[in-house]
Design an enzyme around this catalytic site. Structure first.
Site, PDB file in Angstrom:
ATOM      1  NE  ARG A   1     -15.268 -17.569   0.752  1.00  0.00           N
ATOM      2  CZ  ARG A   1     -14.529 -16.823   0.059  1.00  0.00           C
ATOM      3  NH1 ARG A   1     -13.622 -16.717  -0.810  1.00  0.00           N
ATOM      4  NH2 ARG A   1     -14.760 -15.050   0.341  1.00  0.00           N
TER       5      ARG A   1
ATOM      6  NE  ARG B   1     -14.168 -12.057   3.011  1.00  0.00           N
ATOM      7  CZ  ARG B   1     -14.021 -11.727   1.756  1.00  0.00           C
ATOM      8  NH1 ARG B   1     -14.268 -11.907   1.136  1.00  0.00           N
ATOM      9  NH2 ARG B   1     -14.848 -10.251   2.618  1.00  0.00           N
TER      10      ARG B   1
ATOM     11  CB  THR C   1      -3.382  -3.145  -3.189  1.00  0.00           C
ATOM     12  OG1 THR C   1      -2.687  -4.356  -3.109  1.00  0.00           O
ATOM     13  CG2 THR C   1      -4.202  -2.828  -3.304  1.00  0.00           C
TER      14      THR C   1
ATOM     15  CG  HIS D   1      -9.552  -4.686  -1.409  1.00  0.00           C
ATOM     16  ND1 HIS D   1      -8.733  -4.556  -1.910  1.00  0.00           N
ATOM     17  CD2 HIS D   1      -8.939  -5.367  -0.144  1.00  0.00           C
ATOM     18  CE1 HIS D   1      -7.655  -4.132  -0.447  1.00  0.00           C
ATOM     19  NE2 HIS D   1      -8.152  -4.989   0.447  1.00  0.00           N
TER      20      HIS D   1
ATOM     21  CE1 TYR E   1      -3.993  -1.412   0.295  1.00  0.00           C
ATOM     22  CE2 TYR E   1      -3.692  -2.383   2.646  1.00  0.00           C
ATOM     23  CZ  TYR E   1      -4.408  -2.154   1.718  1.00  0.00           C
ATOM     24  OH  TYR E   1      -5.405  -2.886   1.547  1.00  0.00           O
TER      25      TYR E   1
HETATM   26  C1  LIG Z   1      -9.025  -9.541   6.212  1.00  0.00           C
HETATM   27  C2  LIG Z   1      -8.974  -9.597   4.570  1.00  0.00           C
HETATM   28  C3  LIG Z   1      -7.357  -8.577   4.984  1.00  0.00           C
HETATM   29  C4  LIG Z   1      -7.525  -7.831   3.337  1.00  0.00           C
HETATM   30  N1  LIG Z   1      -6.044  -7.582   3.068  1.00  0.00           N
HETATM   31  C5  LIG Z   1      -5.440  -7.233   2.364  1.00  0.00           C
HETATM   32  C6  LIG Z   1      -4.790  -5.605   1.890  1.00  0.00           C
HETATM   33  O1  LIG Z   1      -3.887  -5.296   3.517  1.00  0.00           O
HETATM   34  N2  LIG Z   1      -3.781  -6.204   0.981  1.00  0.00           N
HETATM   35  C7  LIG Z   1      -4.087  -5.944   0.213  1.00  0.00           C
HETATM   36  O2  LIG Z   1      -3.826  -5.564  -0.977  1.00  0.00           O
HETATM   37  N3  LIG Z   1      -5.526  -6.688  -0.024  1.00  0.00           N
HETATM   38  C8  LIG Z   1      -6.093  -7.218   1.364  1.00  0.00           C
HETATM   39  N4  LIG Z   1      -7.119  -7.877   1.485  1.00  0.00           N
HETATM   40  C9  LIG Z   1      -7.747  -8.544  -0.282  1.00  0.00           C
HETATM   41  C10 LIG Z   1      -7.121  -9.888  -0.843  1.00  0.00           C
HETATM   42  O3  LIG Z   1      -6.023  -9.796  -0.903  1.00  0.00           O
HETATM   43  C11 LIG Z   1      -8.049 -10.363  -1.783  1.00  0.00           C
HETATM   44  O4  LIG Z   1      -8.347  -9.616  -2.551  1.00  0.00           O
HETATM   45  C12 LIG Z   1      -9.391 -11.246  -1.682  1.00  0.00           C
HETATM   46  O5  LIG Z   1      -9.601 -11.740   0.271  1.00  0.00           O
HETATM   47  C13 LIG Z   1      -9.778 -11.993  -1.905  1.00  0.00           C
HETATM   48  O6  LIG Z   1     -11.248 -12.350  -1.832  1.00  0.00           O
HETATM   49  P1  LIG Z   1     -11.745 -13.616  -1.472  1.00  0.00           P
HETATM   50  O7  LIG Z   1     -11.049 -13.268   0.355  1.00  0.00           O
HETATM   51  O8  LIG Z   1     -12.948 -13.651  -1.321  1.00  0.00           O
HETATM   52  O9  LIG Z   1     -10.193 -14.976  -2.007  1.00  0.00           O
HETATM   53  C14 LIG Z   1      -7.539  -8.177   2.458  1.00  0.00           C
HETATM   54  C15 LIG Z   1      -8.811  -9.652   2.653  1.00  0.00           C
HETATM   55  C16 LIG Z   1      -9.120  -9.750   3.526  1.00  0.00           C
HETATM   56  C17 LIG Z   1     -10.776 -11.298   4.045  1.00  0.00           C
END
Ligand SMILES: Cc1cc2nc3c(=O)[nH]c(=O)nc-3n(C[C@H](O)[C@H](O)[C@H](O)COP(=O)(O)O)c2cc1C
Length: 423
Positions: free
Chosen positions: A346, A366, A187, A311, A161
């Site tokens: 999933r 997740r 990102t 995201h 970030y």
């Molecule tokens: C709890 C959580 C925290 C996340 N934090 C970040 C992050 O710090 N930086 C980022 O680029 N994406 C972040 N993401 C997005 C993930 O990189 C990813 O795009 C997303 O989880 C994909 O969806 P999915 O959870 O359905 O696989 C986060 C996602 C979750 C669930």
């Protein structure tokens, strides 16, 4: 009887088809007995984690339209049987940036993932290494770049970030480079702080801070207090995003909003790419792309990949689901760069659908978080094994002996779907 003929595997050993992991331990056998799919792991994670923590991991933004739609979009895509193909030697193995992958999946960056388990990010990174897929460390992680770098043989990626303070961001990127991280993900879809009302309702904040709501929540989850929070407090102190300078996210009063403002990317532009390119010698990707012209520009800027993402439904609510725009972006740049997607994976069959539509690999956030919350490293490994088993099964039914054999004929997009409209 729908089971595959036993004879095929009896005459021909198929080591590739199994997970390729060491013999199952007692812990992994127990996990395998109790948790059959990712949803089982999610339910158990919900039981174990304080509500505020679980919802931070699990939920989306605003009305959670994109969160729901990510799953619905995968469900709308159907697979076709391909029959009478000898698939006894199939393998879900793949390759990315010249290195092998046990399956075409990368552990997505997830901020403060260390709240799932004591040293949860390290456990997740170790699981990824044992399984044979890359692990991405998020800028707002609780565990440092250098600690993750100690995972022997790990393929670690770093997610950036970009901060207002560019020099501080470059320092982080240099730390990841010097620690031997393989790839950099910038990102680009977090221009502003997303609206997630439930965090406020739950009294949840990062750095983790106590207020009466969260104290009551934690009191009802003594296992998490004893096994996660107290070990942190005894060792490194209250868990906080370790890469953030104190006084931004590090200051207890600033909380999630403060962290979001420190990670603010609303001044980020294409001009930043060249400078990062100078610092970062390895593969570099941007994450959060939705438009073909942005993907085109990424190719022009010499990026090694674009990651289509909303995201995980956590930022722009109502954002399109990546799987739906995948064919369009692959048509635009698929022969010139790597197109990866995330958001909503999933099941192993979701991975196959993404591959069939031209993705090089998927990222999952997740699935690994639920697994880690349930069983640390073994739990994360179990989550990955579930996905691989499901991918393998779907490959067999669709006649894919290798992931490269997944293609447009593997899926049916149907007249009803948005994906099918222009086909
Ligand atoms: C709890 C959580 C925290 C996340 N934090 C970040 C992050 O710090 N930086 C980022 O680029 N994406 C972040 N993401 C997005 C993930 O990189 C990813 O795009 C997303 O989880 C994909 O969806 P999915 O959870 O359905 O696989 C986060 C996602 C979750 C669930």
């Amino acid at each position: 009887m729908s089971a595959p003929a036993a004879g095929a595997s009896a005459t021909q050993p198929r080591p590739e088809v199994r997970t390729g992991l060491a013999a199952p331990t007692l812990a992994s056998r127990r996990l395998a007995e109790r948790f059959q799919d990712i949803e089982d792991l999610r339910r158990e994670a919900k039981r174990r984690l304080p509500k505020g923590v679980f919802e931070f991991f699990d939920r989306g933004s605003e009305d959670e339209i994109s969160l729901a739609e990510n799953r619905a979009a995968f469900r709308r895509i159907k697979l076709r049987n391909k029959v009478l193909v000898d698939v006894s030697n199939r393998s879900p193995r793949s390759e990315l940036f010249g290195k092998p992958l046990a399956m075409p999946l990368v552990v997505a960056p997830t901020g403060i993932a260390g709240l799932t388990w004591y040293m949860g990010e390290l456990e997740l990174a170790r699981a990824a290494q044992r399984f044979g897929v890359p692990f991405t460390l998020a800028t707002p992680s609780i565990t440092s770049i250098e600690t993750i770098a100690q995972v022997e043989g790990g393929r670690n990626w770093f997610q950036l970030y970009m901060w207002r303070d560019r020099e501080a961001s470059y320092q982080l990127v240099k730390r990841a480079r010097d620690a031997g991280f393989e790839a950099l993900i910038l990102t680009v879809d977090t221009q502003v702080s997303p609206i997630r009302e439930y965090n406020r309702r739950n009294g949840f904040n990062s750095p983790f801070t106590f207020n009466w709501k969260i104290a009551a929540d934690v009191a009802m989850h003594p296992g998490w207090l004893l096994n996660v929070l107290l070990p942190y407090m005894r060792t490194t102190g209250m868990p906080r995003p370790i890469h953030y300078p104190k006084g931004s996210a590090g200051r207890a009063t600033s909380g999630l909003a403060g962290m979001a403002s420190a990670m603010r990317g609303d001044d980020l532009s294409w001009d930043d790419i060249a400078r990062l390119r100078e610092i970062w010698p390895g593969p570099m990707m941007i994450k959060g792309v939705h438009l073909p012209e942005d993907a085109e520009r990424a190719v022009k800027e010499g990026l090694d990949g674009v990651i289509l993402s909303n995201h995980g439904g956590r930022n722009l609510d109502g954002a399109v689901s990546p799987i739906e725009i995948l064919p369009e972006i692959v048509a635009a740049v698929g022969n010139r760069t790597n197109v990866l997607i995330d958001s909503g994976v999933r099941r192993g069959s979701d991975i196959l659908k993404a591959l069939a539509l031209g993705a090089k690999a998927v990222l999952s956030g997740r699935c690994g978080l639920y697994g880690t919350a349930v069983g640390g490293q073994e739990g994360a490994l179990h989550a990955l094994s579930i996905l691989r088993k499901e991918l393998d099964t779907s490959m067999a039914y669709t006649g894919c002996r290798s992931v490269d054999e997944a293609g447009p004929r593997t899926v049916w997009l149907g007249p009803e779907t948005t994906l099918g409209r222009d086909r």
